[in-house]
Structures are given as C-alpha cells and as structure tokens.
Design a protein around this motif. Structure first.
Motif, PDB file in Angstrom:
ATOM      1  N   ILE A 119       4.413   1.960   2.090  1.00 27.27           N
ATOM      2  CA  ILE A 119       5.545   2.860   1.897  1.00 27.27           C
ATOM      3  C   ILE A 119       5.015   4.236   1.503  1.00 27.27           C
ATOM      4  CG2 ILE A 119       7.078   0.973   1.194  1.00 27.27           C
ATOM      5  CD1 ILE A 119       6.848   2.013  -1.690  1.00 27.27           C
ATOM      6  N   ASP A 120       5.839   5.239   1.690  1.00 28.01           N
ATOM      7  CA  ASP A 120       5.489   6.608   1.320  1.00 28.01           C
ATOM      8  C   ASP A 120       5.965   6.860  -0.107  1.00 28.01           C
ATOM      9  OD1 ASP A 120       5.213   9.346   0.966  1.00 28.01           O
ATOM     10  OD2 ASP A 120       6.008   9.875   2.940  1.00 28.01           O
ATOM     11  N   PRO A 121       5.049   7.103  -1.066  1.00 28.48           N
ATOM     12  CA  PRO A 121       5.463   7.294  -2.463  1.00 28.48           C
ATOM     13  C   PRO A 121       6.247   8.574  -2.701  1.00 28.48           C
ATOM     14  CG  PRO A 121       3.150   7.806  -2.216  1.00 28.48           C
ATOM     15  CD  PRO A 121       3.594   7.227  -0.900  1.00 28.48           C
ATOM     16  N   MET A 122       6.276   9.473  -1.711  1.00 22.18           N
ATOM     17  CA  MET A 122       7.029  10.710  -1.856  1.00 22.18           C
ATOM     18  C   MET A 122       8.494  10.522  -1.467  1.00 22.18           C
ATOM     19  SD  MET A 122       4.559  12.367  -3.063  1.00 22.18           S
ATOM     20  CE  MET A 122       5.159  14.062  -3.212  1.00 22.18           C
ATOM     21  N   ARG A 123       8.835   9.350  -0.968  1.00 27.17           N
ATOM     22  CA  ARG A 123      10.220   9.020  -0.649  1.00 27.17           C
ATOM     23  C   ARG A 123      10.729   7.981  -1.644  1.00 27.17           C
ATOM     24  NH1 ARG A 123      10.640   8.350   5.978  1.00 27.17           N
ATOM     25  NH2 ARG A 123      10.718  10.595   6.448  1.00 27.17           N
ATOM     26  N   PRO A 124      12.045   7.905  -1.862  1.00 22.87           N
ATOM     27  CA  PRO A 124      12.576   6.887  -2.769  1.00 22.87           C
ATOM     28  C   PRO A 124      12.323   5.490  -2.217  1.00 22.87           C
ATOM     29  CG  PRO A 124      14.360   8.019  -1.623  1.00 22.87           C
ATOM     30  CD  PRO A 124      13.110   8.782  -1.316  1.00 22.87           C
ATOM     31  N   PRO A 125      11.967   4.515  -3.062  1.00 20.71           N
ATOM     32  CA  PRO A 125      11.707   3.156  -2.578  1.00 20.71           C
ATOM     33  C   PRO A 125      12.873   2.556  -1.790  1.00 20.71           C
ATOM     34  CG  PRO A 125      10.964   3.385  -4.835  1.00 20.71           C
ATOM     35  CD  PRO A 125      11.723   4.643  -4.501  1.00 20.71           C
ATOM     36  N   SER A 126      14.109   2.979  -2.095  1.00 21.84           N
ATOM     37  CA  SER A 126      15.269   2.437  -1.380  1.00 21.84           C
ATOM     38  C   SER A 126      15.188   2.730   0.115  1.00 21.84           C
ATOM     39  CB  SER A 126      16.568   3.007  -1.959  1.00 21.84           C
ATOM     40  OG  SER A 126      16.559   4.423  -1.935  1.00 21.84           O
ATOM     41  N   TRP A 127      14.417   3.758   0.500  1.00 19.04           N
ATOM     42  CA  TRP A 127      14.209   4.063   1.916  1.00 19.04           C
ATOM     43  C   TRP A 127      13.569   2.867   2.622  1.00 19.04           C
ATOM     44  CZ3 TRP A 127      15.272   8.821   4.353  1.00 19.04           C
ATOM     45  CH2 TRP A 127      14.770   8.965   5.664  1.00 19.04           C
ATOM     46  N   TYR A 128      12.789   2.089   1.863  1.00 18.89           N
ATOM     47  CA  TYR A 128      12.062   0.942   2.406  1.00 18.89           C
ATOM     48  C   TYR A 128      12.596  -0.371   1.846  1.00 18.89           C
ATOM     49  CZ  TYR A 128       8.864   4.798   3.405  1.00 18.89           C
ATOM     50  OH  TYR A 128       8.325   5.990   3.827  1.00 18.89           O
ATOM     51  N   ALA A 129      13.879  -0.403   1.509  1.00 21.72           N
ATOM     52  CA  ALA A 129      14.461  -1.532   0.787  1.00 21.72           C
ATOM     53  C   ALA A 129      14.176  -2.875   1.448  1.00 21.72           C
ATOM     54  CB  ALA A 129      15.964  -1.331   0.613  1.00 21.72           C
ATOM     55  N   LYS A 130      14.442  -2.990   2.726  1.00 24.23           N
ATOM     56  CA  LYS A 130      14.246  -4.286   3.394  1.00 24.23           C
ATOM     57  C   LYS A 130      12.795  -4.713   3.350  1.00 24.23           C
ATOM     58  CE  LYS A 130      15.170  -6.935   7.585  1.00 24.23           C
ATOM     59  NZ  LYS A 130      13.881  -7.650   7.474  1.00 24.23           N
ATOM     60  N   LYS A 131      11.885  -3.770   3.599  1.00 23.66           N
ATOM     61  CA  LYS A 131      10.458  -4.079   3.581  1.00 23.66           C
ATOM     62  C   LYS A 131      10.021  -4.582   2.204  1.00 23.66           C
ATOM     63  CE  LYS A 131       7.687  -1.215   5.718  1.00 23.66           C
ATOM     64  NZ  LYS A 131       6.825  -0.053   6.075  1.00 23.66           N
ATOM     65  N   LEU A 132      10.507  -3.932   1.150  1.00 25.18           N
ATOM     66  CA  LEU A 132      10.121  -4.316  -0.204  1.00 25.18           C
ATOM     67  C   LEU A 132      10.756  -5.641  -0.617  1.00 25.18           C
ATOM     68  CD1 LEU A 132      10.280  -0.858  -1.995  1.00 25.18           C
ATOM     69  CD2 LEU A 132       8.279  -2.033  -1.087  1.00 25.18           C
ATOM     70  N   GLY A 170       0.826  -1.192   0.000  1.00 22.57           N
ATOM     71  CA  GLY A 170       0.000   0.000   0.000  1.00 22.57           C
ATOM     72  C   GLY A 170       0.863   1.245   0.000  1.00 22.57           C
ATOM     73  N   LEU A 171       0.245   2.380  -0.289  1.00 28.05           N
ATOM     74  CA  LEU A 171       0.934   3.668  -0.311  1.00 28.05           C
ATOM     75  C   LEU A 171       0.231   4.640   0.625  1.00 28.05           C
ATOM     76  CD1 LEU A 171       1.372   4.102  -4.186  1.00 28.05           C
ATOM     77  CD2 LEU A 171       3.063   3.219  -2.581  1.00 28.05           C
ATOM     78  N   CYS A 172       1.017   5.359   1.400  1.00 28.42           N
ATOM     79  CA  CYS A 172       0.474   6.402   2.265  1.00 28.42           C
ATOM     80  C   CYS A 172       1.633   7.256   2.760  1.00 28.42           C
ATOM     81  CB  CYS A 172      -0.285   5.803   3.451  1.00 28.42           C
ATOM     82  SG  CYS A 172       0.758   4.937   4.640  1.00 28.42           S
ATOM     83  N   PRO A 173       1.370   8.463   3.268  1.00 30.23           N
ATOM     84  CA  PRO A 173       2.436   9.270   3.846  1.00 30.23           C
ATOM     85  C   PRO A 173       3.088   8.549   5.028  1.00 30.23           C
ATOM     86  CG  PRO A 173       0.510  10.614   3.412  1.00 30.23           C
ATOM     87  CD  PRO A 173       0.083   9.190   3.207  1.00 30.23           C
ATOM     88  N   GLU A 174       4.341   8.863   5.265  1.00 29.34           N
ATOM     89  CA  GLU A 174       5.116   8.218   6.326  1.00 29.34           C
ATOM     90  C   GLU A 174       4.383   8.241   7.672  1.00 29.34           C
ATOM     91  OE1 GLU A 174       8.290   6.344   8.326  1.00 29.34           O
ATOM     92  OE2 GLU A 174       7.958   6.572   6.167  1.00 29.34           O
ATOM     93  N   PHE A 180      -1.901   2.219   9.022  1.00 29.36           N
ATOM     94  CA  PHE A 180      -2.349   1.286   7.990  1.00 29.36           C
ATOM     95  C   PHE A 180      -1.801  -0.126   8.221  1.00 29.36           C
ATOM     96  CE2 PHE A 180      -3.479   5.104   5.537  1.00 29.36           C
ATOM     97  CZ  PHE A 180      -4.695   4.702   4.998  1.00 29.36           C
ATOM     98  N   GLU A 181      -0.556  -0.248   8.641  1.00 28.23           N
ATOM     99  CA  GLU A 181       0.010  -1.582   8.831  1.00 28.23           C
ATOM    100  C   GLU A 181      -0.611  -2.293  10.034  1.00 28.23           C
ATOM    101  OE1 GLU A 181       4.305  -1.230   6.564  1.00 28.23           O
ATOM    102  OE2 GLU A 181       4.295  -1.205   8.757  1.00 28.23           O
ATOM    103  N   GLU A 182      -1.091  -1.543  11.006  1.00 25.38           N
ATOM    104  CA  GLU A 182      -1.815  -2.167  12.117  1.00 25.38           C
ATOM    105  C   GLU A 182      -3.236  -2.563  11.707  1.00 25.38           C
ATOM    106  OE1 GLU A 182      -1.616   0.600  15.338  1.00 25.38           O
ATOM    107  OE2 GLU A 182       0.389  -0.073  15.972  1.00 25.38           O
ATOM    108  N   ARG A 183      -3.821  -1.766  10.830  1.00 28.28           N
ATOM    109  CA  ARG A 183      -5.191  -2.066  10.380  1.00 28.28           C
ATOM    110  C   ARG A 183      -5.208  -3.245   9.407  1.00 28.28           C
ATOM    111  NH1 ARG A 183      -9.939   1.323  10.317  1.00 28.28           N
ATOM    112  NH2 ARG A 183     -11.483   0.549   8.834  1.00 28.28           N
ATOM    113  N   TYR A 184      -4.145  -3.374   8.606  1.00 23.29           N
ATOM    114  CA  TYR A 184      -4.074  -4.441   7.599  1.00 23.29           C
ATOM    115  C   TYR A 184      -2.795  -5.252   7.816  1.00 23.29           C
ATOM    116  CZ  TYR A 184      -7.494  -1.230   5.673  1.00 23.29           C
ATOM    117  OH  TYR A 184      -8.572  -0.390   5.531  1.00 23.29           O
ATOM    118  N   PRO A 185      -2.779  -6.128   8.819  1.00 25.51           N
ATOM    119  CA  PRO A 185      -1.567  -6.898   9.151  1.00 25.51           C
ATOM    120  C   PRO A 185      -1.061  -7.705   7.957  1.00 25.51           C
ATOM    121  CG  PRO A 185      -3.245  -7.139  10.857  1.00 25.51           C
ATOM    122  CD  PRO A 185      -3.909  -6.456   9.707  1.00 25.51           C
ATOM    123  N   GLY A 186       0.243  -7.688   7.771  1.00 28.37           N
ATOM    124  CA  GLY A 186       0.859  -8.438   6.684  1.00 28.37           C
ATOM    125  C   GLY A 186       0.984  -7.675   5.385  1.00 28.37           C
ATOM    126  N   LEU A 187       0.314  -6.524   5.282  1.00 27.66           N
ATOM    127  CA  LEU A 187       0.406  -5.715   4.074  1.00 27.66           C
ATOM    128  C   LEU A 187       1.325  -4.527   4.349  1.00 27.66           C
ATOM    129  CD1 LEU A 187      -0.598  -5.268   1.160  1.00 27.66           C
ATOM    130  CD2 LEU A 187      -2.420  -3.826   2.105  1.00 27.66           C
TER     131      LEU A 187
END
Length: 246
Positions: free
Chosen positions: A219-232, A199-203, A209-216
């Motif tokens: 990331i924040d689309p306004m930041r580079p995906p590498s910021w979330y590298a491990k998660k992705l 899913g996408l949402c601000p930081e 969102f991750e508490e509401r939808y466990p396992g999903l």
C-alpha cells in the motif's frame, strides 16, 4: 454487568496498532533499492549508527561503541499516520515511503523493545538520571538496554552537539539493540511463520513489488489505509488476525 476482557478491548484500540513499521531512506542506494535488498534477503541489517542518548555522556572514544549505542529502529505509528514521518523539513534522517509493516506480536519475541524516553524539557533534569544509569556500564547486560535510551527536550551530557533541543517522542520508536545482531524475518504462505503484514511503497510501484513478491500486499503510506480497505481486510483474514486494521 460482566467485566470485559482486556485483550478484546485492545484489539480495537486504534491508537495501539498491531504493527511495527520500518521505513527505508536514500542511503548509499535509493530507498526503493534498499527495500528490495531487505525483502530479497528477508533481513534488517544492524546499523552501526549511534542513536542512544547515552553516547552524549562519553567525552572519549568507547571500545565496541556500537554495542552500547546502536540499534535497528522501527515505529509503532499507526498506518494512517505513517505519512507524518515523511517529508519533514529540517530532518537529518529523511525517511521515504518505502518500507515493511511487521506484526508487533512477532517482533516482541525477537528482542524489539519500546525506546526508553526520558523527559529533559527542563534542561538538566535528565542528566543525573542518565549518569546514574551510566554507573552500570560495567555490567554485561548494559548492551541490552543502553541502545534503548533516548531523551526529548534539551540535549544531555558534556559531548552533546550544538543546537540544544530535540523531540522525537512522537515517533513512538521501538529498537532492537545491536548485540542481538541482524533481524531475519519470514513472509509467505506459512501463516504461523509470517512476520510481515504488508509492504509500503508509492502507488506507482505497487504492481512492481506485488509481482516481485507474490502474496505480499503493498500500500502507499501517503494515502489513507481505507483506500486499500479490501486488500488490508483480506490480508487480516489470511493471517487470522483479530485486530481491526482499517
């Protein structure tokens, strides 16, 4: 030297992402609430908004017009460039950084198609093409492809609005025509029936969102995906994907 397998090559084409992204906007409700509604219902509702360029050829009311001109819209824009779709001056449709990243291979099987772009940079060049297509309007199959048609450059047809020019080719839009109905999707622990990558949402909203939808993951689309590298990368492994995602 042995020949390379095209599928192996495409797995590492960064300009051909394995995703299709749907962004929400402030419409009736705030974009955040609209994303919650989408994820709670696991459904993208069909819009009745006319988006096909074929609508400009009609100078009178068309019965069941949404079947010819409306569709659900997503984009093939790579994750690292989703921010380019947001906060654009002068846009009538203002997308917000809330959305869903779908697996493209799954949506291909569910009647999503690339928009059919016709070049009208030289005014009048696309009009006869669209008029030729319009002659097929009595076909039962028309509703499956009219919603996909769009142009860039000068607007077309006798009923075009003033302003004269638009170009959204860079959005790399895909559409699911209205006739196929709402799009119901799945996400969760069942990998084989999972249509969603993340899913996408601000930081500041990620924990919510991750508490509401466990396992999903979100990331924040306004930041580079590498910021979330491990998660992705972890998500890629969970879904047994071969594609590079960061």
């Amino acid at each position: 030297m042995s020949k390379r397998n095209i599928q192996d090559i495409l797995h590492f084409r960064r300009d051909l992402p394995p995703f299709l992204v749907h962004l929400t906007r402030d419409r009736k409700n705030p974009a955040k609430e609209n994303l919650i509604s989408i994820l709670d219902s696991k459904t993208l509702r069909q819009s009745r908004e006319h988006i096909s360029s074929m609508r400009f050829l009609k100078d009178q009311k068309v019965e069941n017009s949404e079947e010819l001109f409306a569709a659900i819209c997503v984009t093939e824009t790579p994750l690292e460039f989703i921010h380019c779709l947001i906060d654009i001056q002068g846009r009538q449709v203002n997308l917000e950084p809330y959305g869903v990243v779908f697996l493209k291979d799954k949506l291909k099987k569910k009647n999503f198609h690339p928009a059919l772009y016709f070049n009208n940079s030289v005014e009048g060049h696309a009009d006869p093409i669209l008029k030729a297509i319009e002659t097929l309007s009595q076909s039962a199959e028309t509703k499956k492809f009219f919603p996909l048609i769009t142009t860039f450059g000068h607007l077309v047809g006798p009923s075009k609005p003033s302003g004269g020019w638009h170009d959204f080719y860079w959005e790399r839009e895909w559409r699911r025509p209205f006739c196929y109905g709402d799009f119901s999707f799945s996400f969760g622990e069942d990998v084989d029936n999972n249509d969603v990558f993340c899913g996408l949402c601000p930081e500041d909203d990620i924990i919510f969102f991750e508490e509401r939808y466990p396992g999903l993951p979100f990331i924040d689309p306004m930041r580079p995906p590498s910021w979330y590298a491990k998660k992705l990368i972890d998500r890629r492994k969970d879904l047994n994907m071969r594609h590079a995602v960061v």
